[in-house]
Design a protein around this motif. Structure first.
Motif, PDB file in Angstrom:
ATOM      1  N   THR A  27       0.799  -1.170   0.132  1.00 31.76           N
ATOM      2  CA  THR A  27      -0.026  -0.002   0.033  1.00 31.76           C
ATOM      3  C   THR A  27       0.878   1.227   0.068  1.00 31.76           C
ATOM      4  OG1 THR A  27      -0.205  -0.109   2.435  1.00 31.76           O
ATOM      5  CG2 THR A  27      -1.935  -1.004   1.197  1.00 31.76           C
ATOM      6  N   SER A  28       2.085   1.195   0.665  1.00 30.51           N
ATOM      7  CA  SER A  28       2.872   2.394   0.687  1.00 30.51           C
ATOM      8  C   SER A  28       3.480   2.561  -0.816  1.00 30.51           C
ATOM      9  CB  SER A  28       4.139   2.162   1.716  1.00 30.51           C
ATOM     10  OG  SER A  28       3.684   1.351   2.541  1.00 30.51           O
ATOM     11  N   THR A  31       0.836   4.376  -2.754  1.00 31.38           N
ATOM     12  CA  THR A  31       0.739   5.648  -2.668  1.00 31.38           C
ATOM     13  C   THR A  31       2.135   6.397  -3.215  1.00 31.38           C
ATOM     14  OG1 THR A  31      -0.138   5.161  -0.593  1.00 31.38           O
ATOM     15  CG2 THR A  31       0.385   7.288  -0.709  1.00 31.38           C
TER      16      THR A  31
ATOM     17  N   ARG B 108      -0.511   3.854  15.482  1.00 32.27           N
ATOM     18  CA  ARG B 108      -1.741   3.238  15.039  1.00 32.27           C
ATOM     19  C   ARG B 108      -1.448   1.572  14.779  1.00 32.27           C
ATOM     20  NH1 ARG B 108      -4.808   5.848  10.076  1.00 32.27           N
ATOM     21  NH2 ARG B 108      -5.148   7.958  11.001  1.00 32.27           N
ATOM     22  N   ARG B 110       0.251  -0.113  13.348  1.00 33.80           N
ATOM     23  CA  ARG B 110       1.041  -0.243  12.384  1.00 33.80           C
ATOM     24  C   ARG B 110       1.612  -1.625  12.121  1.00 33.80           C
ATOM     25  NH1 ARG B 110       3.871   3.738  13.662  1.00 33.80           N
ATOM     26  NH2 ARG B 110       2.143   5.484  12.869  1.00 33.80           N
TER      27      ARG B 110
ATOM     28  N   VAL C 116      -6.177   2.548   1.423  1.00 31.51           N
ATOM     29  CA  VAL C 116      -6.212   1.672   2.561  1.00 31.51           C
ATOM     30  C   VAL C 116      -4.724   2.416   3.184  1.00 31.51           C
ATOM     31  CG1 VAL C 116      -5.179  -0.585   3.388  1.00 31.51           C
ATOM     32  CG2 VAL C 116      -7.123  -0.435   1.802  1.00 31.51           C
ATOM     33  N   PHE C 117      -3.702   2.711   2.439  1.00 34.71           N
ATOM     34  CA  PHE C 117      -2.696   3.164   3.165  1.00 34.71           C
ATOM     35  C   PHE C 117      -2.981   4.482   4.077  1.00 34.71           C
ATOM     36  CE2 PHE C 117       0.824   6.177   3.274  1.00 34.71           C
ATOM     37  CZ  PHE C 117       2.076   5.279   3.968  1.00 34.71           C
ATOM     38  N   LEU C 118      -3.928   5.342   3.303  1.00 33.18           N
ATOM     39  CA  LEU C 118      -4.188   6.517   3.983  1.00 33.18           C
ATOM     40  C   LEU C 118      -4.918   6.533   5.232  1.00 33.18           C
ATOM     41  CD1 LEU C 118      -4.604   9.118   0.907  1.00 33.18           C
ATOM     42  CD2 LEU C 118      -2.650   8.939   2.514  1.00 33.18           C
ATOM     43  N   VAL C 119      -6.091   5.451   4.853  1.00 33.89           N
ATOM     44  CA  VAL C 119      -6.881   5.226   6.268  1.00 33.89           C
ATOM     45  C   VAL C 119      -6.536   4.568   7.409  1.00 33.89           C
ATOM     46  CG1 VAL C 119      -9.083   4.195   6.786  1.00 33.89           C
ATOM     47  CG2 VAL C 119      -8.841   5.523   4.938  1.00 33.89           C
ATOM     48  N   GLU C 120      -5.503   3.396   7.024  1.00 35.18           N
ATOM     49  CA  GLU C 120      -5.155   2.394   8.032  1.00 35.18           C
ATOM     50  C   GLU C 120      -3.702   2.753   8.557  1.00 35.18           C
ATOM     51  OE1 GLU C 120      -6.965  -0.415  10.315  1.00 35.18           O
ATOM     52  OE2 GLU C 120      -7.940   1.204   8.875  1.00 35.18           O
ATOM     53  N   PHE C 121      -2.808   2.890   7.589  1.00 36.42           N
ATOM     54  CA  PHE C 121      -1.564   2.965   8.015  1.00 36.42           C
ATOM     55  C   PHE C 121      -0.857   4.165   8.168  1.00 36.42           C
ATOM     56  CE2 PHE C 121      -2.067  -1.232   5.596  1.00 36.42           C
ATOM     57  CZ  PHE C 121      -2.207  -1.802   6.499  1.00 36.42           C
ATOM     58  N   CYS C 122      -1.032   5.100   7.343  1.00 38.25           N
ATOM     59  CA  CYS C 122      -0.396   6.507   7.384  1.00 38.25           C
ATOM     60  C   CYS C 122      -0.889   7.349   8.724  1.00 38.25           C
ATOM     61  CB  CYS C 122      -0.719   7.008   6.145  1.00 38.25           C
ATOM     62  SG  CYS C 122       0.103   8.676   5.886  1.00 38.25           S
ATOM     63  N   PRO C 123       0.502   7.852   9.267  1.00 38.01           N
ATOM     64  CA  PRO C 123      -0.084   8.671  10.550  1.00 38.01           C
ATOM     65  C   PRO C 123      -0.829   9.778   9.985  1.00 38.01           C
ATOM     66  CG  PRO C 123       2.288   8.275  10.240  1.00 38.01           C
ATOM     67  CD  PRO C 123       1.900   7.798   9.004  1.00 38.01           C
TER      68      PRO C 123
END
Lengths: 293, 286, 331
Positions: A27-28, A31, B108, B110, C116-123
């Motif tokens: 996912t990173s 992005t 989070r 993470r 998903v990255f923006l909602v779940e993982f990214c600060p």
């Protein structure tokens, strides 16, 4: 199986953790790819556009083919684009704000309002080139009879109006009914309450809608190709063909003339700056408006 | 308001289980929602194979306390806990602790792997029934499959046993492969209990599990919980005092982010020691 | 027309909800209401006019070629005695559908990943800025994408992807055929790639909103079971938004189908049915943009407008499907 059972075995636990890490990684990367695309596009624009800018680029009209490098400019296109956008925005603001007002304040939940909303959505997502065809059929081949700035302005208006209608309705709906009731309690009629109170209270939102509409049309090319057509000379005659930056880009970029290509990049940079700043200002206003709520 | 307790002097009345009986042992826990402090130095011993009830008026911090025990609050970056929560002697708030070596306590989910492991050992049932959008069978099988590979026959057995223990088997056995969302509210909640116990956690946390249920469903749920006590340690948040009195072994009374009384339920409801709890129990307090 | 308007208004007025002014309170209220209503009717008239204009303009071509307009890929504007003027839309229609489809194929997984990255993982703070950057991508005008595609992407693609593949692959093998084409970077695939970049921010933004709309209790329950974030996303969150997500994809598809300038710059503009992924082609929109002002005769103009009508119907169908799946709010 008694109590105290089998927690996940260590390898399985490790595998789940690993899968999760890989997922986070993917996912990173997705992005990062999108950001990379943005950076690359902006970089090309700045590198190729800034390099081509000189004073002539805004003070002279477009050069003929084969002119020396650095000759000629985009004055006719700049002026033309401003005029076309002004016509488009003038029409779109009036129709958009009024129809958005009707949807929010009068039409409300009625069936007719539902239909109008649907039609607005269809217009909002209609390919812009079809709008060009429509205005061509309506104005160029019938009512006016030839390519003209007016036709280009109308085509842009058709594109901006649904954006403004949509934002106007959304913004007006945010105003509380108490505000409306308070106005009417003073004896004002509904129309006066809307104009004097609701519109005023929604000012920021209406400006946002206008900016978003402007952002939508200022880079539009397709609908101008067969409405305002283009004009190698500076013209302010609304009844005649008029130059615009996007059509200049379209003609110059696909040519083999290096000087023309240079100007195409300059024009692209100018348009991008306009559109992105309209977008950013619009969003900033919207964010400020909502944080006041 | 009558109970302006003087914050520092108010003693905690504590009649606690012996240390070796404790599965969870909360010590000096502070909790913050951003800058707002929600828990003030809370201690809470949780005895093995007992039901511990957390009671107190709305906003007293009982749900907050419960949500620290499996670190579900970690989903929200602004929330953080300080202090100790010993789980079988290991501090589950400690970043370097083997229970949870990586979690920072502020981020989070993470990384997730080890918090996931913790949460499988300390299960949770929420106030609203939360069946996943899948069949009844899969709702239960889902969590088990996360932990290990299970054959069809064994999974059938696990599903049946879990549903039976949650007192739902008779009602659900004919529609195991229908959506869990088709059950009534009370059945959904028991499904969530079944789902929670199917992975055989050591502790089961329940956050006002009966608040949305009618009296009959509540009674069935309570019966199930009393049965489950033999296998699991249960911590339940409830605003229903009768419920706390009926099923719990220990009762913790909280007020304004502090623990006021912690005693065996048999004594706590009969003769509350603090004025605050006395008034709460007699219904004179929010 | 005016009478009909007034009649509709009179019928309409009593139905509207909300607080109403005292009857006859004046101040031009009736006039104002009428103005607002007329503006709304202008919208309806615009769409009706658009449809009628396309129907009338396209009619000569439809009636002349009939069903073969859809199936033939002969596009010959300059008629000669032994090679008469004829128009068949199969090439552009195929090009439109293929490029849009490939674009969605590329954009969809990326959009899911970003959301998903923006909602779940990214600060959270970073997510805010990245979200804005992604939306900026949506703000770039399509002609800028076109220029970038033409001058940056196409040459790079020709040199680093197309030419090596051309040299390495057996031209008669499956892969060789799939990747055959003039190595100038202007082809179906690069057009799809540009389209993918263009629709990506739209889909990603809607996906992100959908993920944020998942009730927190469901997410908590999943984490509370001991799921890793991956397991929560895959088993609970994505299934939960499945239906609306399809709507978002349709929305992106609509944009990809109707996109004009970016594609016109880079697709290579050939009317034949494309034979490979790296073959040049055309879309409905690019054909219209390229030929309309230089159309040689009335039949040519009509054929282009007929193409426009087909495009309108295709995009309308995707929009209707998107609305059905998504509800109005997310559009």
């Amino acid at each position: 199986m008694a109590n105290g059972v089998p927690m996940a075995s260590a390898p399985r636990h490790l595998r789940r953790k690993l899968t999760n890490y890989i997922f986070v990684g993917l996912t990173s990367i997705a992005t990062a790819l999108a950001l990379a695309a943005l950076v690359m596009i902006l970089w090309s624009l700045v590198a190729k556009g800034l390099g081509g800018i000189n004073l002539a680029a805004i003070t002279q009209d477009q050069p003929g083919g084969g002119a020396d490098m650095g000759q000629g400019g985009l004055r006719n296109g700049l002026v033309g684009s401003l005029i076309l956008c002004a016509i488009g925005m003038a029409i779109a603001l009036v129709i958009g704000i009024l129809s958005g007002t009707w949807l929010a304040e009068y039409g409300d939940a009625s069936r007719l309002a539902g239909t109008v909303r649907f039609i607005n959505d269809v217009l909002l997502s209609a390919p812009s080139i079809l709008v060009g065809l429509f205005v061509y059929e309506l104005l160029v081949s019938h009512l006016v009879g030839h390519f003209s700035a007016i036709a280009g302005g109308v085509a842009l208006a058709v594109l901006a109006t649904p954006v403004i209608t949509r934002t106007t309705e959304d913004i007006l709906r945010l105003q509380s009914n108490q505000l409306r009731e308070a106005g009417m309690a003073l004896g004002a009629g509904k129309g006066l309450v809307i104009r004097a109170i609701i519109w005023r209270a929604s000012r920021t939102g209406l400006v946002t809608g206008g900016l978003l509409g402007f952002a939508r049309i200022s880079g539009e090319t397709a609908p101008l190709l067969f409405t305002s057509l283009g004009n190698p000379f500076l013209s302010v005659n609304l009844g005649q063909p008029m130059a615009s930056l996007p059509t200049i880009i379209f003609n110059f970029a696909l040519s083999a003339d290096d000087n023309w290509r240079r100007l195409a990049w300059v024009a692209a940079l100018i348009i991008a700056v306009f559109v992105l700043s309209a977008n950013i200002i619009g969003r900033a206003l919207a964010a400020r408006g909502s944080s006041h709520k | 308001m009558k109970f302006e307790i003087s914050q520092e002097e108010q003693p905690t009345v504590m009649v606690a289980p012996a240390p070796e009986e404790r599965v969870l042992d909360v010590r000096g826990l502070d909790f913050y929602y951003g800058k707002t402090r929600a828990l003030h130095g809370v201690d809470l011993p949780v005895a093995r194979n007992r039901i511990t009830a957390l009671i107190g008026p709305s906003g007293c911090g009982k749900s907050t306390l419960l949500r620290t025990l499996n670190r579900i609050y970690d989903l929200y970056p602004a929330q953080r806990a300080e202090g100790q929560i010993l789980f079988n002697g290991e501090n589950l708030l400690n970043p370097r602790d083997p229970v949870d070596p990586e979690a920072s306590g502020s981020g989070r989910p993470r990384v997730g792997g080890d918090l996931a492991r913790l949460r499988a050992r300390i299960g949770m049932v929420f106030q609203r029934p939360t069946p996943f959008p899948m069949s009844i069978y899969d709702n239960i099988a889902f969590g088990v499959r996360l932990q290990r590979s299970v054959g069809k026959a064994e999974m059938d057995e696990i599903v049946e046993r879990s549903l039976t223990r949650a007192a739902l088997w008779d009602e659900a056995k004919d529609k195991l492969h229908q959506s869990g969302l088709g059950l009534s509210g009370g059945q959904q909640q028991r499904l969530c209990v079944a789902r929670g116990i199917a992975v055989e956690p050591e502790v089961l946390l329940l956050d006002e599990p009966a608040s949305a249920l009618d009296p009959l469903s509540t009674a069935k749920l309570e019966t199930a919980l009393l049965e489950l006590k033999d296998s699991f340690t249960i911590v339940i948040v409830t605003h229903n005092l009768q419920q706390a009195a009926r099923i719990s072994d220990y009762t913790a009374f909280m007020l304004m982010g502090r623990l006021i009384e912690f005693r065996p339920s048999s004594e706590a409801f009969v003769k509350p020691e603090t004025e605050a709890m006395r008034d709460y129990v007699t219904g004179r307090y929010g | 027309m005016a009478d009909a308007l007034m009649a509709a208004m009179v019928e309409q007025a009593p139905r509207s909800k909300g607080p109403r002014g005292a009857p006859g309170s004046g101040n031009g209220d009736g006039l104002f209401h009428a103005l607002c209503f007329s503006a709304a009717m202008v919208l309806m008239a615009t769409l009706a006019g658009l449809l009628v204009a396309l129907l009338i303009g396209g009619w000569p071509a439809f009636s002349r070629f009939g069903f073969s307009f859809f199936t033939s890929s002969v596009w010959n504007p300059s008629g000669t005695p032994d090679n008469p003027e004829a128009y068949g839309a199969a090439g552009p229609i195929a090009g439109t559908l293929i490029t849009a489809f490939i674009a969605m194929l590329l954009a969809f997984p990326l959009a899911v990943g970003i959301a998903v990255f923006l909602v779940e993982f990214c600060p959270r703070r970073l997510a805010h800025w990245v979200g804005i950057a992604v939306e900026l991508l949506a703000g770039i005008p399509s002609i800028v994408y076109g220029m970038w595609g033409l001058f940056v992407l196409a040459p790079w693609f020709a040199e680093h992807i197309q030419t090596p593949l051309l040299l390495d692959l057996d031209p008669d093998g499956f892969w060789g055929k799939l990747f055959s084409g003039v190595p100038n970077g202007a082809n179906i695939f690069t057009a799809s790639l540009i389209l993918a970049i263009m629709v990506l921010p739209y889909i990603a933004t809607v996906f992100r909103e959908l993920l944020l709309s998942i009730p927190p209790y469901l997410r908590e329950a999943a984490y509370g079971m001991g799921c890793t974030p991956f397991e929560v996303v895959r088993n609970i969150m994505l299934p939960y938004i499945r239906r609306s997500a399809v709507g978002a994809v349709m929305l992106g598809l609509g944009r990809a189908l109707g996109e004009t300038m970016a594609v016109t710059f880079i697709i290579g503009n050939s009317h034949a049915l494309p034979h490979s992924l790296f073959d040049s082609g055309s879309t409905i929109a690019s054909t219209i943009a390229n030929e309309f002002t230089e159309a040689t005769g009335d039949l040519h103009v009509s054929a282009l407008i007929a193409l426009g009508l087909i495009l309108f119907l295709i995009t309308f169908a995707t929009l209707a499907a998107a609305r059905l799946l998504l509800g109005r709010e997310k559009l």
